[in-house]
Design a protein around this motif. Structure first.
Motif, PDB file in Angstrom:
ATOM      1  N   LYS A  82     -58.009  25.859  15.884  1.00 20.08           N
ATOM      2  CA  LYS A  82     -57.478  25.262  17.119  1.00 20.08           C
ATOM      3  C   LYS A  82     -56.049  25.721  17.389  1.00 20.08           C
ATOM      4  O   LYS A  82     -55.221  25.758  16.492  1.00 20.08           O
ATOM      5  N   VAL A  83     -55.777  26.097  18.654  1.00 24.23           N
ATOM      6  CA  VAL A  83     -54.416  26.438  19.071  1.00 24.23           C
ATOM      7  C   VAL A  83     -54.071  25.678  20.345  1.00 24.23           C
ATOM      8  O   VAL A  83     -54.953  25.311  21.125  1.00 24.23           O
ATOM      9  N   ARG A  84     -52.779  25.445  20.500  1.00 22.85           N
ATOM     10  CA  ARG A  84     -52.272  24.846  21.735  1.00 22.85           C
ATOM     11  C   ARG A  84     -51.386  25.882  22.416  1.00 22.85           C
ATOM     12  O   ARG A  84     -50.510  26.470  21.786  1.00 22.85           O
ATOM     13  N   ILE A  85     -51.619  26.109  23.690  1.00 19.39           N
ATOM     14  CA  ILE A  85     -50.863  27.106  24.454  1.00 19.39           C
ATOM     15  C   ILE A  85     -50.180  26.400  25.618  1.00 19.39           C
ATOM     16  O   ILE A  85     -50.816  25.659  26.378  1.00 19.39           O
ATOM     17  N   PHE A  86     -48.877  26.603  25.722  1.00 16.64           N
ATOM     18  CA  PHE A  86     -48.127  26.018  26.828  1.00 16.64           C
ATOM     19  C   PHE A  86     -47.809  27.120  27.830  1.00 16.64           C
ATOM     20  O   PHE A  86     -47.225  28.143  27.479  1.00 16.64           O
ATOM     21  N   VAL A  87     -48.215  26.910  29.066  1.00 17.50           N
ATOM     22  CA  VAL A  87     -47.950  27.866  30.144  1.00 17.50           C
ATOM     23  C   VAL A  87     -47.077  27.159  31.172  1.00 17.50           C
ATOM     24  O   VAL A  87     -47.484  26.147  31.755  1.00 17.50           O
ATOM     25  N   SER A  88     -45.866  27.658  31.369  1.00 14.33           N
ATOM     26  CA  SER A  88     -44.948  27.016  32.318  1.00 14.33           C
ATOM     27  C   SER A  88     -45.338  27.377  33.748  1.00 14.33           C
ATOM     28  O   SER A  88     -46.060  28.353  33.992  1.00 14.33           O
ATOM     29  N   TYR A  89     -44.842  26.599  34.688  1.00 10.94           N
ATOM     30  CA  TYR A  89     -45.109  26.901  36.088  1.00 10.94           C
ATOM     31  C   TYR A  89     -44.442  28.211  36.501  1.00 10.94           C
ATOM     32  O   TYR A  89     -44.918  28.900  37.404  1.00 10.94           O
ATOM     33  N   SER A  96     -49.618  13.386  22.920  1.00  8.52           N
ATOM     34  CA  SER A  96     -50.599  13.562  21.852  1.00  8.52           C
ATOM     35  C   SER A  96     -51.741  14.434  22.352  1.00  8.52           C
ATOM     36  O   SER A  96     -52.215  14.255  23.478  1.00  8.52           O
ATOM     37  N   GLU A  97     -52.176  15.392  21.520  1.00 10.95           N
ATOM     38  CA  GLU A  97     -53.281  16.258  21.913  1.00 10.95           C
ATOM     39  C   GLU A  97     -54.642  15.639  21.638  1.00 10.95           C
ATOM     40  O   GLU A  97     -55.674  16.226  21.920  1.00 10.95           O
ATOM     41  N   VAL A  98     -54.666  14.423  21.089  1.00  8.56           N
ATOM     42  CA  VAL A  98     -55.935  13.775  20.779  1.00  8.56           C
ATOM     43  C   VAL A  98     -56.695  13.480  22.080  1.00  8.56           C
ATOM     44  O   VAL A  98     -56.098  13.140  23.100  1.00  8.56           O
ATOM     45  N   THR A  99     -58.002  13.666  22.038  1.00  7.47           N
ATOM     46  CA  THR A  99     -58.824  13.432  23.228  1.00  7.47           C
ATOM     47  C   THR A  99     -59.394  12.015  23.207  1.00  7.47           C
ATOM     48  O   THR A  99     -59.463  11.371  22.165  1.00  7.47           O
ATOM     49  N   THR A 100     -59.826  11.564  24.371  1.00 13.01           N
ATOM     50  CA  THR A 100     -60.411  10.222  24.452  1.00 13.01           C
ATOM     51  C   THR A 100     -61.704  10.147  23.645  1.00 13.01           C
ATOM     52  O   THR A 100     -62.036   9.097  23.094  1.00 13.01           O
TER      53      THR A 100
END
Length: 197
Positions: A10-17, A168-172
């Motif tokens: 798993k990776v998290r990617i942040f893309v700015s506006y 938090s990256e946790v999902t519902t």
């Protein structure tokens, strides 16, 4: 664009506006799954491989969350293939990823102490938003239904949540499956009524 490895698969990617603007993608356009968005996704995957060694090999799950003034957070998870349903390299080349189908109309903030939950509830009380409260991973998780947030109040609500807790990256789905539901609905209102400051 910033890539962070959350786990082996798993990776998290942040893309700015600003990143989106440089590519000629409007904020609303990212959910339309056009050619530019597809190109952006594969660029993200190349960056993820180059920076943290994350490689797509088979099916993936994609979750996308908007951050009102900062950009878009995209979480990509490799999903184990079912027996007899493995992908080939040709399948991967042809795979289309539709962000619009995986966007969740909600976000979750975590709080280490219940006192922080009480404080943020008082700060959010005047906003007509739908909230639920869970306990998961030793923290309190406040779920906010994004559909209940008025567009002109988005930045204010996001700032308040950031002041008292952390995104938090946790999902519902994870909260429902593995967490303990404390307040199913109107969490903010119930907390304010039951716990005076």
């Amino acid at each position: 664009m910033h890539v962070e490895r959350l786990a082996k698969d798993k990776v998290r990617i942040f893309v700015s506006y600003d990143d989106l603007e440089e590519r000629g993608i409007d904020r609303d356009e990212i959910w339309l799954n056009g050619k530019k968005v597809q190109e952006l996704f594969w660029d993200m995957m190349e960056t993820a491989y180059a920076e943290v060694g994350f490689e797509i090999a088979g099916p993936i799950a994609v979750e996308a969350f908007t951050m009102p003034s900062e950009g878009v957070v995209i979480i990509v998870t490799r999903v184990p293939s079912l027996p007899g349903h493995g992908r080939t390299a040709d399948d991967d080349d042809a795979m289309d990823v539709e962000l619009s189908d995986t966007m969740f109309s909600s976000f979750v903030f975590s709080f280490p102490d219940f006192e922080d939950v009480v404080r943020v509830s008082y700060a959010l009380y005047d906003y007509d938003i739908h909230t639920s409260l869970y306990q998961y991973n030793g923290k309190y998780q406040l779920f906010v239904d994004e559909d209940s947030v008025q567009e002109d109040e988005y930045d204010s609500i996001w700032s308040i949540l950031h002041e008292y807790g952390e995104y938090s990256e946790v999902t519902t789905a994870v909260l429902e499956e593995y967490g303990k539901c404390i307040l199913r609905s109107n969490a903010v209102q119930h907390i304010v009524m039951q716990f005076p400051l």
